[in-house]
Design an enzyme around this catalytic site. Sequence first.
Site, PDB file in Angstrom:
ATOM      1  N   CYS A   1      15.009  -2.812   8.968  1.00 36.29           N
ATOM      2  CA  CYS A   1      14.037  -2.852  10.065  1.00 36.29           C
ATOM      3  C   CYS A   1      14.712  -3.125  11.409  1.00 36.29           C
ATOM      4  O   CYS A   1      14.155  -2.795  12.455  1.00 36.29           O
ATOM      5  CB  CYS A   1      12.943  -3.865   9.780  1.00 36.29           C
ATOM      6  SG  CYS A   1      13.517  -5.503   9.307  1.00 36.29           S
ATOM      7  N   HIS A   2      15.923  -3.678  11.385  1.00 36.48           N
ATOM      8  CA  HIS A   2      16.647  -3.903  12.648  1.00 36.48           C
ATOM      9  C   HIS A   2      17.008  -2.588  13.324  1.00 36.48           C
ATOM     10  O   HIS A   2      17.289  -2.565  14.516  1.00 36.48           O
ATOM     11  CB  HIS A   2      17.896  -4.760  12.407  1.00 36.48           C
ATOM     12  CG  HIS A   2      18.897  -4.126  11.505  1.00 36.48           C
ATOM     13  ND1 HIS A   2      18.749  -4.109  10.126  1.00 36.48           N
ATOM     14  CD2 HIS A   2      20.050  -3.461  11.776  1.00 36.48           C
ATOM     15  CE1 HIS A   2      19.770  -3.464   9.597  1.00 36.48           C
ATOM     16  NE2 HIS A   2      20.580  -3.061  10.573  1.00 36.48           N
TER      17      HIS A   2
ATOM     18  N   SER B   1      10.384   2.761  21.883  1.00 32.63           N
ATOM     19  CA  SER B   1      10.625   4.119  22.378  1.00 32.63           C
ATOM     20  C   SER B   1      11.438   4.132  23.667  1.00 32.63           C
ATOM     21  O   SER B   1      12.106   5.121  23.966  1.00 32.63           O
ATOM     22  CB  SER B   1       9.304   4.863  22.589  1.00 32.63           C
ATOM     23  OG  SER B   1       8.490   4.170  23.515  1.00 32.63           O
TER      24      SER B   1
ATOM     25  N   THR C   1       0.847  -1.194   0.000  1.00 34.23           N
ATOM     26  CA  THR C   1       0.000   0.000   0.000  1.00 34.23           C
ATOM     27  C   THR C   1       0.884   1.246   0.000  1.00 34.23           C
ATOM     28  O   THR C   1       2.057   1.178   0.395  1.00 34.23           O
ATOM     29  CB  THR C   1      -0.911   0.036   1.244  1.00 34.23           C
ATOM     30  OG1 THR C   1      -0.085   0.243   2.405  1.00 34.23           O
ATOM     31  CG2 THR C   1      -1.735  -1.241   1.385  1.00 34.23           C
TER      32      THR C   1
ATOM     33  N   ASN D   1       8.345  -6.998   6.446  1.00 34.89           N
ATOM     34  CA  ASN D   1       9.382  -6.490   5.551  1.00 34.89           C
ATOM     35  C   ASN D   1      10.041  -7.649   4.789  1.00 34.89           C
ATOM     36  O   ASN D   1      10.699  -8.486   5.391  1.00 34.89           O
ATOM     37  CB  ASN D   1      10.434  -5.737   6.380  1.00 34.89           C
ATOM     38  CG  ASN D   1      11.593  -5.222   5.565  1.00 34.89           C
ATOM     39  OD1 ASN D   1      11.586  -5.252   4.344  1.00 34.89           O
ATOM     40  ND2 ASN D   1      12.615  -4.763   6.266  1.00 34.89           N
TER      41      ASN D   1
ATOM     42  N   TYR E   1       9.694   3.279  16.670  1.00 36.60           N
ATOM     43  CA  TYR E   1       8.527   3.094  15.812  1.00 36.60           C
ATOM     44  C   TYR E   1       7.756   4.405  15.683  1.00 36.60           C
ATOM     45  O   TYR E   1       7.312   4.763  14.592  1.00 36.60           O
ATOM     46  CB  TYR E   1       7.629   1.989  16.377  1.00 36.60           C
ATOM     47  CG  TYR E   1       8.272   0.624  16.344  1.00 36.60           C
ATOM     48  CD1 TYR E   1       8.243  -0.151  15.185  1.00 36.60           C
ATOM     49  CD2 TYR E   1       8.919   0.114  17.454  1.00 36.60           C
ATOM     50  CE1 TYR E   1       8.844  -1.402  15.137  1.00 36.60           C
ATOM     51  CE2 TYR E   1       9.521  -1.137  17.426  1.00 36.60           C
ATOM     52  CZ  TYR E   1       9.487  -1.891  16.265  1.00 36.60           C
ATOM     53  OH  TYR E   1      10.085  -3.121  16.225  1.00 36.60           O
TER      54      TYR E   1
ATOM     55  N   GLU F   1      26.928  -2.659  13.429  1.00 33.41           N
ATOM     56  CA  GLU F   1      26.893  -1.307  12.885  1.00 33.41           C
ATOM     57  C   GLU F   1      27.515  -0.287  13.838  1.00 33.41           C
ATOM     58  O   GLU F   1      28.049   0.728  13.397  1.00 33.41           O
ATOM     59  CB  GLU F   1      25.460  -0.921  12.551  1.00 33.41           C
ATOM     60  CG  GLU F   1      24.904  -1.707  11.367  1.00 33.41           C
ATOM     61  CD  GLU F   1      23.546  -1.232  10.926  1.00 33.41           C
ATOM     62  OE1 GLU F   1      23.120  -0.117  11.320  1.00 33.41           O
ATOM     63  OE2 GLU F   1      22.896  -1.961  10.159  1.00 33.41           O
TER      64      GLU F   1
END
Length: 167
Positions: free
Chosen positions: A137-138, A143, A85, A129, A106, A164
């Site tokens: 997405c990792h 929050s 979408t 995903n 998020y 990373e």
Amino acid sequence: MNRYLIVDTAFGYGAVAFSAQPFKLVAIKLPTSDLDALCRPFDESYWQIDNTHPEASTVGSTLVRYFNGEQIDIPWPVMDISRFTPSQQVVYRTVATIPYGETASYGQVARLAGLPRAARFVGTTMANNPYPVFIPCHRVIKSDGSPGLFGGGEPLKARMLALEAGS
């Protein structure tokens, strides 16, 4: 016919799922130490293993480089996000802008995507995903700073974030 390529990364065996003519990336399967478990869903769906397709091999090499700690470019031309979408597409594109070594919650992703009250939608979109690593997405966390769920499992998410961060 759909095909897949197995890649041996520093984190385990991963897979590049693709259609051959024309070449389109269907999905990326995150590394695991269990090669049989990785291949089983493909084999049960009668996908053909193809470890020689040149474009798939290029994508596979990109994954290997990522899991060796290199920053990589997203292969947008071979990824088909048009099947999602418009809201999902904007979330995927937003997540793809999170810099290497950084994270976003998020809620932050939802706001950046122009969907300020859609943190759960972002989570659902990330759970589906098809291109983890390329759509990172990792890098999306809760929050409170905790990792949150991940299709490859929370230990893999933590390892990827540590990779990373240079830890």
